[in-house]
Design an enzyme around this catalytic site. Sequence first.
Site, short mmCIF file in Angstrom:
data_model
loop_
_atom_site.label_atom_id
_atom_site.label_comp_id
_atom_site.label_asym_id
_atom_site.label_seq_id
_atom_site.Cartn_x
_atom_site.Cartn_y
_atom_site.Cartn_z
N ASN A 1 -9.33 -0.67 -8.96
CA ASN A 1 -8.05 -1.07 -9.55
C ASN A 1 -8.24 -2.42 -10.23
O ASN A 1 -8.43 -3.43 -9.56
CB ASN A 1 -7.01 -1.15 -8.43
N HIS B 1 -1.97 4.07 -14.57
CA HIS B 1 -2.63 2.93 -13.95
C HIS B 1 -3.65 3.46 -12.94
O HIS B 1 -3.35 4.36 -12.14
CB HIS B 1 -1.59 2.06 -13.25
N CYS C 1 0.16 -5.04 -12.37
CA CYS C 1 -0.55 -3.86 -12.88
C CYS C 1 0.21 -3.15 -14.00
O CYS C 1 -0.35 -2.28 -14.67
CB CYS C 1 -0.83 -2.89 -11.75
N1 ACO Z 1 -11.79 1.20 5.87
C1 ACO Z 1 -11.59 1.90 6.99
N2 ACO Z 1 -10.38 2.04 7.57
C2 ACO Z 1 -9.33 1.47 6.95
C3 ACO Z 1 -9.49 0.72 5.76
C4 ACO Z 1 -10.79 0.59 5.23
N3 ACO Z 1 -11.04 -0.08 4.08
N4 ACO Z 1 -8.28 0.27 5.39
C5 ACO Z 1 -7.40 0.73 6.29
N5 ACO Z 1 -8.04 1.43 7.23
C6 ACO Z 1 -7.47 2.10 8.40
C7 ACO Z 1 -6.17 1.48 8.87
O1 ACO Z 1 -6.44 0.37 9.69
C8 ACO Z 1 -5.54 2.61 9.61
O2 ACO Z 1 -6.12 2.71 10.87
P1 ACO Z 1 -5.20 3.08 12.15
O3 ACO Z 1 -4.66 4.45 11.85
O4 ACO Z 1 -6.18 3.02 13.28
O5 ACO Z 1 -4.12 2.04 12.18
C9 ACO Z 1 -5.98 3.84 8.81
O6 ACO Z 1 -7.10 3.43 8.02
C10 ACO Z 1 -4.91 4.37 7.90
O7 ACO Z 1 -4.34 3.27 7.18
P2 ACO Z 1 -3.21 3.49 6.14
O8 ACO Z 1 -2.89 2.17 5.49
O9 ACO Z 1 -2.10 4.25 6.75
O10 ACO Z 1 -4.00 4.41 5.11
P3 ACO Z 1 -3.45 5.20 3.90
O11 ACO Z 1 -3.82 6.60 4.00
O12 ACO Z 1 -2.01 4.83 3.61
O13 ACO Z 1 -4.34 4.58 2.74
C11 ACO Z 1 -4.17 3.00 0.98
C12 ACO Z 1 -4.32 3.19 2.46
C13 ACO Z 1 -5.39 3.54 0.28
C14 ACO Z 1 -4.07 1.50 0.69
C15 ACO Z 1 -2.91 3.74 0.50
O14 ACO Z 1 -1.81 3.38 1.26
C16 ACO Z 1 -2.61 3.45 -0.93
O15 ACO Z 1 -3.35 3.85 -1.80
N6 ACO Z 1 -1.50 2.78 -1.21
C17 ACO Z 1 -1.17 2.42 -2.57
C18 ACO Z 1 -2.01 1.27 -2.91
C19 ACO Z 1 -2.06 1.03 -4.35
O16 ACO Z 1 -2.15 1.94 -5.13
N7 ACO Z 1 -2.01 -0.25 -4.67
C20 ACO Z 1 -2.07 -0.69 -5.94
C21 ACO Z 1 -0.88 -0.29 -6.80
S1 ACO Z 1 -0.14 -1.57 -7.57
C22 ACO Z 1 -1.31 -2.54 -8.03
O17 ACO Z 1 -2.20 -2.03 -8.61
C23 ACO Z 1 -1.35 -3.98 -7.73
#
Ligand code: ACO
Length: 326
Positions: A283, A253, A120
């Site tokens: 993304n 990004h 990215c």
């Molecule tokens: N729908 C519903 N529930 C979901 C989903 C979904 N799509 N995905 C995860 N969950 C659930 C999980 O299972 C978890 O449930 P649990 O509490 O029962 O275990 C709950 O939601 C919380 O999961 P987390 O992973 O802790 O959620 P978080 O608030 O951290 O959000 C996210 C997840 C959006 C991926 C976040 O961590 C994030 O944005 N991280 C950065 C990701 C990113 O920006 N990546 C790209 C950057 S680099 C690149 O571009 C390649």
Amino acid sequence: MANIYSRIAGTGSYLPPNRLTNQDLVRQLAERGIETSNQWIVERTGIHARHFAAPEVTASELGVQAALKALEAAGVPASDIDLIICATSTPDMVFPSTACLIQQKLGVGGQAAFDVQAVCSGFIYGVAVADAMIRTGAVRRALVIGAEVFSRLLDFNDRTTCVLFGDGAGAVVLEASDQPGIVASCLHADGRQSGILCAPGTVSGGSVLGDPTVKMDGRGVFKLAVTVLEQVACEVLQVAGRDASCIDWLIPHQANLRIMHSTARKLNLSDDKMIVTVGEHGNTSAASIPLALDHAIRNGQIQRGQTLLLEGVGGGFTWGAVLVDY
Ligand code: ACO
């Protein structure tokens, strides 16, 4: 001798026509027994929709459309380009590079062409490399493209990643100028963090070895992204001898609206100084910054004379920033 800088002469972008809203995706995933919701996706990421390329459409095909628009905006024929850089993690083939395939589709040859693989952050890496080559006088005009069909790398049984990404391409034409242009750029990587965001597969003996779908430690990526985006913004401003008050537009990004808001807050920038396209594009990895840039130039948000801070972060782990007087 007068200093040589590089300036953005034109931008372009392209999205494949198939737009999937969260509701569309939620329905498709439900058919596989994967549970998610529009509310979860919007609250955690800010994403409402993404575009997916048809199965036979490749990154070079998206990239050439963006490139043609950037060349048109710059008023430059492809034959006047001295260097083609394509940032992608979803190349058409193992080789030749997607940059060479875009060159072929543009109907030109002879100029240098190669891919940059920094996930990215790839577009930021590509711009920094092209800028450096223009400054040395090695080339006068460069085409830098970010093109991705990230949908190909998604595991649609993994709801934690498959709702986040989309396909698309963006491009800029950079040309030599006696005025900046690109004021400063900073690039970084930390391979020790390679495991938190990866597609750990390869090709061997004619078969796929390992699992080439996206694996992500979401919380780990989130924490690292907000830290390095603040650090590299401060660093590039320091290199330029400026402070954050010079920034008219932050173009980070487009991965997650919460990461983007956090970066703006740390720089004391109000949210209305940030270009946001993640809601409509998801993304798109290396394509996300040039897509956002082109979108905001074409809709009149970004005007000539303004100062832009472009920031990337992604797998590798990689990150970087480019400060531009547009
Ligand atoms: N729908 C519903 N529930 C979901 C989903 C979904 N799509 N995905 C995860 N969950 C659930 C999980 O299972 C978890 O449930 P649990 O509490 O029962 O275990 C709950 O939601 C919380 O999961 P987390 O992973 O802790 O959620 P978080 O608030 O951290 O959000 C996210 C997840 C959006 C991926 C976040 O961590 C994030 O944005 N991280 C950065 C990701 C990113 O920006 N990546 C790209 C950057 S680099 C690149 O571009 C390649």
